[in-house]
Scaffold this motif. Sequence first.
Motif, PDB file in Angstrom:
ATOM      1  N   THR A 144       9.719  12.686   7.537  1.00  0.00           N
ATOM      2  CA  THR A 144      11.185  12.773   7.542  1.00  0.00           C
ATOM      3  C   THR A 144      11.870  11.410   7.473  1.00  0.00           C
ATOM      4  O   THR A 144      13.092  11.330   7.626  1.00  0.00           O
ATOM      5  CB  THR A 144      11.680  13.515   8.790  1.00  0.00           C
ATOM      6  N   LEU A 145      11.099  10.346   7.238  1.00  0.00           N
ATOM      7  CA  LEU A 145      11.720   9.015   7.184  1.00  0.00           C
ATOM      8  C   LEU A 145      12.731   8.914   6.048  1.00  0.00           C
ATOM      9  O   LEU A 145      13.839   8.387   6.228  1.00  0.00           O
ATOM     10  CB  LEU A 145      10.643   7.941   7.034  1.00  0.00           C
ATOM     11  N   TRP A 146      12.366   9.410   4.872  1.00  0.00           N
ATOM     12  CA  TRP A 146      13.278   9.306   3.726  1.00  0.00           C
ATOM     13  C   TRP A 146      14.508  10.211   3.895  1.00  0.00           C
ATOM     14  O   TRP A 146      15.640   9.759   3.646  1.00  0.00           O
ATOM     15  CB  TRP A 146      12.527   9.611   2.442  1.00  0.00           C
ATOM     16  N   PRO A 147      14.356  11.476   4.325  1.00  0.00           N
ATOM     17  CA  PRO A 147      15.558  12.274   4.581  1.00  0.00           C
ATOM     18  C   PRO A 147      16.506  11.640   5.599  1.00  0.00           C
ATOM     19  O   PRO A 147      17.733  11.661   5.409  1.00  0.00           O
ATOM     20  CB  PRO A 147      14.991  13.603   5.105  1.00  0.00           C
ATOM     21  N   GLU A 148      15.955  11.054   6.664  1.00  0.00           N
ATOM     22  CA  GLU A 148      16.819  10.395   7.644  1.00  0.00           C
ATOM     23  C   GLU A 148      17.473   9.149   7.044  1.00  0.00           C
ATOM     24  O   GLU A 148      18.637   8.839   7.342  1.00  0.00           O
ATOM     25  CB  GLU A 148      16.018  10.014   8.894  1.00  0.00           C
TER      26      GLU A 148
ATOM     27  N   LEU B   8      10.588   2.494  -4.187  1.00  0.00           N
ATOM     28  CA  LEU B   8      10.487   3.406  -3.052  1.00  0.00           C
ATOM     29  C   LEU B   8      10.394   4.863  -3.479  1.00  0.00           C
ATOM     30  O   LEU B   8       9.917   5.701  -2.711  1.00  0.00           O
ATOM     31  CB  LEU B   8      11.706   3.237  -2.140  1.00  0.00           C
ATOM     32  N   GLU B   9      10.816   5.172  -4.687  1.00  0.00           N
ATOM     33  CA  GLU B   9      10.873   6.568  -5.107  1.00  0.00           C
ATOM     34  C   GLU B   9       9.857   6.946  -6.173  1.00  0.00           C
ATOM     35  O   GLU B   9       9.681   8.134  -6.454  1.00  0.00           O
ATOM     36  CB  GLU B   9      12.272   6.906  -5.623  1.00  0.00           C
ATOM     37  N   ASP B  10       9.176   5.983  -6.767  1.00  0.00           N
ATOM     38  CA  ASP B  10       8.223   6.283  -7.831  1.00  0.00           C
ATOM     39  C   ASP B  10       6.888   6.689  -7.217  1.00  0.00           C
ATOM     40  O   ASP B  10       6.140   5.857  -6.714  1.00  0.00           O
ATOM     41  CB  ASP B  10       8.030   5.073  -8.744  1.00  0.00           C
ATOM     42  N   GLY B  11       6.586   7.968  -7.258  1.00  0.00           N
ATOM     43  CA  GLY B  11       5.341   8.464  -6.680  1.00  0.00           C
ATOM     44  C   GLY B  11       4.277   8.774  -7.697  1.00  0.00           C
ATOM     45  O   GLY B  11       3.269   9.419  -7.383  1.00  0.00           O
ATOM     46  N   LYS B  12       4.452   8.300  -8.941  1.00  0.00           N
ATOM     47  CA  LYS B  12       3.526   8.686 -10.013  1.00  0.00           C
ATOM     48  C   LYS B  12       2.127   8.131  -9.808  1.00  0.00           C
ATOM     49  O   LYS B  12       1.154   8.694 -10.307  1.00  0.00           O
ATOM     50  CB  LYS B  12       4.078   8.220 -11.360  1.00  0.00           C
TER      51      LYS B  12
ATOM     52  N   LEU C 194       0.817  -1.218   0.000  1.00  0.00           N
ATOM     53  CA  LEU C 194       0.000   0.000   0.000  1.00  0.00           C
ATOM     54  C   LEU C 194       0.847   1.263   0.000  1.00  0.00           C
ATOM     55  O   LEU C 194       2.043   1.233   0.281  1.00  0.00           O
ATOM     56  CB  LEU C 194      -0.875   0.046   1.270  1.00  0.00           C
ATOM     57  N   PHE C 195       0.180   2.382  -0.303  1.00  0.00           N
ATOM     58  CA  PHE C 195       0.740   3.698  -0.027  1.00  0.00           C
ATOM     59  C   PHE C 195       0.427   4.063   1.424  1.00  0.00           C
ATOM     60  O   PHE C 195      -0.606   3.680   1.962  1.00  0.00           O
ATOM     61  CB  PHE C 195       0.124   4.754  -0.948  1.00  0.00           C
ATOM     62  N   ASP C 196       1.314   4.840   2.034  1.00  0.00           N
ATOM     63  CA  ASP C 196       1.115   5.276   3.415  1.00  0.00           C
ATOM     64  C   ASP C 196       0.735   6.753   3.440  1.00  0.00           C
ATOM     65  O   ASP C 196       0.793   7.451   2.426  1.00  0.00           O
ATOM     66  CB  ASP C 196       2.394   5.060   4.225  1.00  0.00           C
ATOM     67  N   SER C 197       0.355   7.226   4.618  1.00  0.00           N
ATOM     68  CA  SER C 197       0.080   8.638   4.815  1.00  0.00           C
ATOM     69  C   SER C 197       1.393   9.407   4.796  1.00  0.00           C
ATOM     70  O   SER C 197       2.264   9.168   5.649  1.00  0.00           O
ATOM     71  CB  SER C 197      -0.621   8.849   6.165  1.00  0.00           C
ATOM     72  N   PRO C 198       1.594  10.328   3.848  1.00  0.00           N
ATOM     73  CA  PRO C 198       2.867  11.058   3.786  1.00  0.00           C
ATOM     74  C   PRO C 198       3.171  11.823   5.063  1.00  0.00           C
ATOM     75  O   PRO C 198       4.336  11.942   5.467  1.00  0.00           O
ATOM     76  CB  PRO C 198       2.673  12.005   2.597  1.00  0.00           C
ATOM     77  N   GLN C 199       2.136  12.346   5.721  1.00  0.00           N
ATOM     78  CA  GLN C 199       2.361  13.121   6.936  1.00  0.00           C
ATOM     79  C   GLN C 199       2.936  12.272   8.071  1.00  0.00           C
ATOM     80  O   GLN C 199       3.631  12.774   8.951  1.00  0.00           O
ATOM     81  CB  GLN C 199       1.052  13.767   7.398  1.00  0.00           C
ATOM     82  N   SER C 200       2.640  10.979   8.049  1.00  0.00           N
ATOM     83  CA  SER C 200       3.094  10.115   9.142  1.00  0.00           C
ATOM     84  C   SER C 200       4.572   9.752   9.021  1.00  0.00           C
ATOM     85  O   SER C 200       5.192   9.333   9.999  1.00  0.00           O
ATOM     86  CB  SER C 200       2.244   8.836   9.190  1.00  0.00           C
TER      87      SER C 200
ATOM     88  N   HIS D 299       8.904  13.704   0.754  1.00  0.00           N
ATOM     89  CA  HIS D 299      10.288  14.136   0.536  1.00  0.00           C
ATOM     90  C   HIS D 299      11.080  13.127  -0.298  1.00  0.00           C
ATOM     91  O   HIS D 299      12.227  12.801   0.026  1.00  0.00           O
ATOM     92  CB  HIS D 299      10.987  14.381   1.870  1.00  0.00           C
ATOM     93  N   GLY D 300      10.455  12.635  -1.354  1.00  0.00           N
ATOM     94  CA  GLY D 300      11.134  11.694  -2.252  1.00  0.00           C
ATOM     95  C   GLY D 300      10.725  10.253  -2.070  1.00  0.00           C
ATOM     96  O   GLY D 300      11.025   9.406  -2.923  1.00  0.00           O
ATOM     97  N   TYR D 301      10.062   9.926  -0.977  1.00  0.00           N
ATOM     98  CA  TYR D 301       9.608   8.551  -0.713  1.00  0.00           C
ATOM     99  C   TYR D 301       8.180   8.395  -1.222  1.00  0.00           C
ATOM    100  O   TYR D 301       7.290   9.133  -0.837  1.00  0.00           O
ATOM    101  CB  TYR D 301       9.702   8.280   0.789  1.00  0.00           C
ATOM    102  N   SER D 302       7.968   7.407  -2.066  1.00  0.00           N
ATOM    103  CA  SER D 302       6.641   7.146  -2.633  1.00  0.00           C
ATOM    104  C   SER D 302       5.632   6.770  -1.566  1.00  0.00           C
ATOM    105  O   SER D 302       4.427   6.881  -1.781  1.00  0.00           O
ATOM    106  CB  SER D 302       6.725   6.009  -3.655  1.00  0.00           C
ATOM    107  N   THR D 303       6.091   6.325  -0.423  1.00  0.00           N
ATOM    108  CA  THR D 303       5.342   5.777   0.716  1.00  0.00           C
ATOM    109  C   THR D 303       4.833   4.366   0.457  1.00  0.00           C
ATOM    110  O   THR D 303       4.091   3.817   1.270  1.00  0.00           O
ATOM    111  CB  THR D 303       4.174   6.672   1.208  1.00  0.00           C
ATOM    112  N   CYS D 304       5.228   3.743  -0.661  1.00  0.00           N
ATOM    113  CA  CYS D 304       4.882   2.332  -0.869  1.00  0.00           C
ATOM    114  C   CYS D 304       5.482   1.487   0.256  1.00  0.00           C
ATOM    115  O   CYS D 304       6.640   1.668   0.627  1.00  0.00           O
ATOM    116  CB  CYS D 304       5.424   1.839  -2.199  1.00  0.00           C
TER     117      CYS D 304
END
Length: 402
Positions: A249-253, A274-278, A240-246, A288-293
């Motif tokens: 900063t996971l991807w920057p860290e 991990l990076e394809d957000g299309k 699944l996709f996740d909630s970006p707000q949750s 911040h670059g993480y698709s949230t998949c």
Amino acid sequence: MALPKSMRYLAGATFCIFIYLFVQILRAPASESEIKVPSKTPESGYNSKDRDPQLDPSGEPPGPLRRVEGDNYAPNDPASARINATILSLVRNEEADDMVQSMRDLERTWNHKFNYPWTFFNDKPFTEEFKEKTRAATKAEVRYELVPAEHWDIPSWINMDLYNESVSLLLEQKVQYVERQSYHQMCRWNSGMFSEHPALKDMQYYWRVEPNVHFFCDVDYDVFAWMQDHNKTYGFNINLFDSPQSVATLWPETKKFVEDNPSYVHPNNAQEWLEDGKRRPENHQIAHGYSTCHFWSNFEIGDLSFWRSKTYREYFTHLDRAGGFFYERWGDAPVHSVALGLFEDKTKIHWFRDIGYQHIPFFNCPNNPKCSGCVAGKFSDGAKWLEREDCRPLWFKYVGMD
């Protein structure tokens, strides 16, 4: 009048070509639908039918498969064919009936044949009522374990004022469960502490099962042994996709960690996934670059060796110190998924398409005569927007289906 020699040669050659083409036509399939075209090419990835779970023919993974033969999986037999593996769940006493529901489904569809032990974890001592109900649901061994306080309590480096302020901000953004302190603790424990519990020290594989989930398909091979025989690290069911707000900063860290440890990234990784957000659902942004998949970790079958590895222990420690399990709502699902997507060979991650499963509101319903109780191809239970949360097509695009 005889034809010139050159004309006779030309006529003969023409006749031979005609015969060759005629034979090829007879040997060719009658229609394009009979031609087996490889479903994956380096140029195009998986075709649209392969990327659609509803059209995917669901069946057992490739062999060899270990099955029940006589009493080779009899309960309480120390010489059985079982390997070092357990079914596990982090569960509360008040969830006993929901846990029994999940146990009955998995016992009926799989474990009554193989009798793998159940291991229950709780941050509070289990009640006799919980033990009585769960023991009655299986012939297999059942273990009840207490989570150590040092694995569960909020770490000393978390600033509680900042935590409370962060919770208020995330509540305004309608991030689910963020106000529940125990939810943050659970996510942290499932992310990095569970594999360190002494009760699992002799175990290599685990199958995570949560309260009030459903299993729909008869599975008659040893799933743990299949993971071992095929050198798989992780098995998932729903993606699944996740909630970006949750996970803002996971991807920057993660990128900070990777910059300091570039050799930890596996050359055959799943970073593109991990990076394809299309394919993000409408009105959702990437984090911040993480698709949230992410693999929905309420179902996961895994090799504990990965979570105990030097790479993962250092990665988890980095995230833990960053505080995102409390200042945001980093779940074990995205944390596990990012780690697997970067630090593991993507071919060692397997979609168990043949295991029918539901955790409200999502399903994995194979088109398989061994399944009953769910609609083949059904993905969600309710609103149409839930259908857009499915991230499996991106996984199939970059990794495929083994």
